[in-house]
Design a protein around this motif. Structure first.
Motif, PDB file in Angstrom:
ATOM      1  N   MET A   1       0.834  -1.181   0.000  1.00 32.99           N
ATOM      2  CA  MET A   1       0.000   0.000   0.000  1.00 32.99           C
ATOM      3  C   MET A   1       0.878   1.244   0.000  1.00 32.99           C
ATOM      4  N   LYS A   2       1.634   1.435  -1.085  1.00 35.64           N
ATOM      5  CA  LYS A   2       2.527   2.585  -1.195  1.00 35.64           C
ATOM      6  C   LYS A   2       2.196   3.357  -2.454  1.00 35.64           C
ATOM      7  N   THR A   3       2.556   4.609  -2.421  1.00 34.73           N
ATOM      8  CA  THR A   3       2.409   5.421  -3.626  1.00 34.73           C
ATOM      9  C   THR A   3       3.502   5.010  -4.598  1.00 34.73           C
ATOM     10  N   PRO A   4       3.347   5.334  -5.880  1.00 39.37           N
ATOM     11  CA  PRO A   4       4.407   4.987  -6.836  1.00 39.37           C
ATOM     12  C   PRO A   4       5.770   5.571  -6.442  1.00 39.37           C
ATOM     13  N   GLU A   5       5.774   6.773  -5.885  1.00 37.85           N
ATOM     14  CA  GLU A   5       7.042   7.385  -5.469  1.00 37.85           C
ATOM     15  C   GLU A   5       7.666   6.607  -4.311  1.00 37.85           C
ATOM     16  N   GLU A   6       6.841   6.210  -3.349  1.00 35.40           N
ATOM     17  CA  GLU A   6       7.344   5.434  -2.209  1.00 35.40           C
ATOM     18  C   GLU A   6       7.852   4.068  -2.669  1.00 35.40           C
ATOM     19  N   ALA A   7       7.145   3.476  -3.617  1.00 36.90           N
ATOM     20  CA  ALA A   7       7.562   2.175  -4.140  1.00 36.90           C
ATOM     21  C   ALA A   7       8.908   2.288  -4.849  1.00 36.90           C
ATOM     22  N   MET A   8       9.079   3.330  -5.657  1.00 38.19           N
ATOM     23  CA  MET A   8      10.355   3.529  -6.352  1.00 38.19           C
ATOM     24  C   MET A   8      11.491   3.758  -5.354  1.00 38.19           C
ATOM     25  N   GLU A   9      11.227   4.525  -4.317  1.00 38.91           N
ATOM     26  CA  GLU A   9      12.246   4.769  -3.297  1.00 38.91           C
ATOM     27  C   GLU A   9      12.626   3.468  -2.594  1.00 38.91           C
ATOM     28  N   LEU A  10      11.635   2.640  -2.304  1.00 38.15           N
ATOM     29  CA  LEU A  10      11.889   1.349  -1.661  1.00 38.15           C
ATOM     30  C   LEU A  10      12.741   0.465  -2.563  1.00 38.15           C
ATOM     31  N   ILE A  11      12.396   0.407  -3.836  1.00 40.86           N
ATOM     32  CA  ILE A  11      13.153  -0.412  -4.789  1.00 40.86           C
ATOM     33  C   ILE A  11      14.582   0.086  -4.912  1.00 40.86           C
ATOM     34  N   GLU A  12      14.757   1.395  -5.004  1.00 39.68           N
ATOM     35  CA  GLU A  12      16.104   1.956  -5.102  1.00 39.68           C
ATOM     36  C   GLU A  12      16.927   1.646  -3.859  1.00 39.68           C
ATOM     37  N   ASN A  13      16.297   1.700  -2.692  1.00 38.41           N
ATOM     38  CA  ASN A  13      17.008   1.355  -1.447  1.00 38.41           C
ATOM     39  C   ASN A  13      17.405  -0.120  -1.436  1.00 38.41           C
ATOM     40  N   MET A  14      16.525  -0.978  -1.942  1.00 32.04           N
ATOM     41  CA  MET A  14      16.836  -2.411  -1.988  1.00 32.04           C
ATOM     42  C   MET A  14      18.000  -2.675  -2.937  1.00 32.04           C
ATOM     43  N   VAL A  15      18.017  -2.017  -4.086  1.00 31.66           N
ATOM     44  CA  VAL A  15      19.104  -2.196  -5.047  1.00 31.66           C
ATOM     45  C   VAL A  15      20.424  -1.735  -4.448  1.00 31.66           C
ATOM     46  N   THR A  16      20.404  -0.585  -3.801  1.00 39.20           N
ATOM     47  CA  THR A  16      21.614  -0.073  -3.165  1.00 39.20           C
ATOM     48  C   THR A  16      22.107  -1.036  -2.098  1.00 39.20           C
ATOM     49  N   SER A  17      21.185  -1.566  -1.328  1.00 40.39           N
ATOM     50  CA  SER A  17      21.543  -2.519  -0.283  1.00 40.39           C
ATOM     51  C   SER A  17      22.161  -3.776  -0.883  1.00 40.39           C
ATOM     52  N   ASP A  18      21.567  -4.307  -1.972  1.00 29.85           N
ATOM     53  CA  ASP A  18      22.097  -5.495  -2.632  1.00 29.85           C
ATOM     54  C   ASP A  18      23.514  -5.258  -3.144  1.00 29.85           C
ATOM     55  N   HIS A  19      23.740  -4.095  -3.756  1.00 28.63           N
ATOM     56  CA  HIS A  19      25.082  -3.793  -4.265  1.00 28.63           C
ATOM     57  C   HIS A  19      26.093  -3.739  -3.131  1.00 28.63           C
ATOM     58  N   THR A  20      25.696  -3.172  -2.012  1.00 31.50           N
ATOM     59  CA  THR A  20      26.590  -3.086  -0.860  1.00 31.50           C
ATOM     60  C   THR A  20      26.918  -4.475  -0.334  1.00 31.50           C
ATOM     61  N   ILE A  21      25.916  -5.321  -0.232  1.00 35.71           N
ATOM     62  CA  ILE A  21      26.126  -6.680   0.271  1.00 35.71           C
ATOM     63  C   ILE A  21      27.047  -7.457  -0.661  1.00 35.71           C
ATOM     64  N   LEU A  22      26.797  -7.370  -1.977  1.00 42.48           N
ATOM     65  CA  LEU A  22      27.635  -8.088  -2.937  1.00 42.48           C
ATOM     66  C   LEU A  22      29.068  -7.572  -2.920  1.00 42.48           C
ATOM     67  N   ARG A  23      29.246  -6.258  -2.799  1.00 41.44           N
ATOM     68  CA  ARG A  23      30.591  -5.682  -2.749  1.00 41.44           C
ATOM     69  C   ARG A  23      31.314  -6.165  -1.499  1.00 41.44           C
ATOM     70  N   ASP A  24      30.611  -6.170  -0.372  1.00 46.47           N
ATOM     71  CA  ASP A  24      31.226  -6.614   0.876  1.00 46.47           C
ATOM     72  C   ASP A  24      31.602  -8.089   0.824  1.00 46.47           C
ATOM     73  N   ARG A  25      30.761  -8.901   0.211  1.00 48.13           N
ATOM     74  CA  ARG A  25      31.066 -10.336   0.107  1.00 48.13           C
ATOM     75  C   ARG A  25      32.277 -10.579  -0.778  1.00 48.13           C
ATOM     76  N   ALA A  26      32.436  -9.754  -1.807  1.00 45.11           N
ATOM     77  CA  ALA A  26      33.551  -9.941  -2.735  1.00 45.11           C
ATOM     78  C   ALA A  26      34.882  -9.694  -2.052  1.00 45.11           C
ATOM     79  N   HIS A  27      34.914  -8.868  -1.023  1.00 43.46           N
ATOM     80  CA  HIS A  27      36.164  -8.529  -0.367  1.00 43.46           C
ATOM     81  C   HIS A  27      36.496  -9.449   0.810  1.00 43.46           C
ATOM     82  N   ILE A  28      35.580 -10.298   1.180  1.00 45.55           N
ATOM     83  CA  ILE A  28      35.827 -11.199   2.303  1.00 45.55           C
ATOM     84  C   ILE A  28      36.359 -12.524   1.753  1.00 45.55           C
ATOM     85  N   PRO A  29      37.624 -12.825   2.022  1.00 49.64           N
ATOM     86  CA  PRO A  29      38.131 -14.107   1.540  1.00 49.64           C
ATOM     87  C   PRO A  29      37.459 -15.245   2.306  1.00 49.64           C
ATOM     88  N   THR A  30      37.071 -16.243   1.571  1.00 47.80           N
ATOM     89  CA  THR A  30      36.427 -17.385   2.209  1.00 47.80           C
ATOM     90  C   THR A  30      37.300 -18.615   2.032  1.00 47.80           C
TER      91      THR A  30
END
Length: 79
Positions: A1-30
């Protein structure tokens, strides 16, 4: 139940979060055990298997004209 603007902001935040997680995982040697493979390792193994299958198929097909020369057509007889 979000406005289109709120939905876009949520999606953009999720994308940013995913990129951060993937970048952090790439630098952690396993440390990998024998049974743990990265997705890149799996793709490389699949690629190698497909390459071997393609080579075998190409070799089989290259022999086909020679094999066909040994098959002599039966002479047709007209009565």
């Amino acid at each position: 139940m979000k406005t289109p603007e709120e939905a876009m902001e949520l999606i953009e935040n999720m994308v940013t979060s995913d990129h951060t997680i993937l970048r952090d995982r790439a630098h952690i040697p396993t440390k990998r055990s024998l049974l743990e493979l990265s997705s890149q390792d799996v793709l490389l193994a699949q690629n190698k298997l497909l390459s071997k299958q393609l080579e075998a198929l190409t070799e089989t097909l290259s022999k086909l004209p020679t094999q066909l020369n040994f098959v002599q057509p039966l002479p047709s007889t007209i009565l």
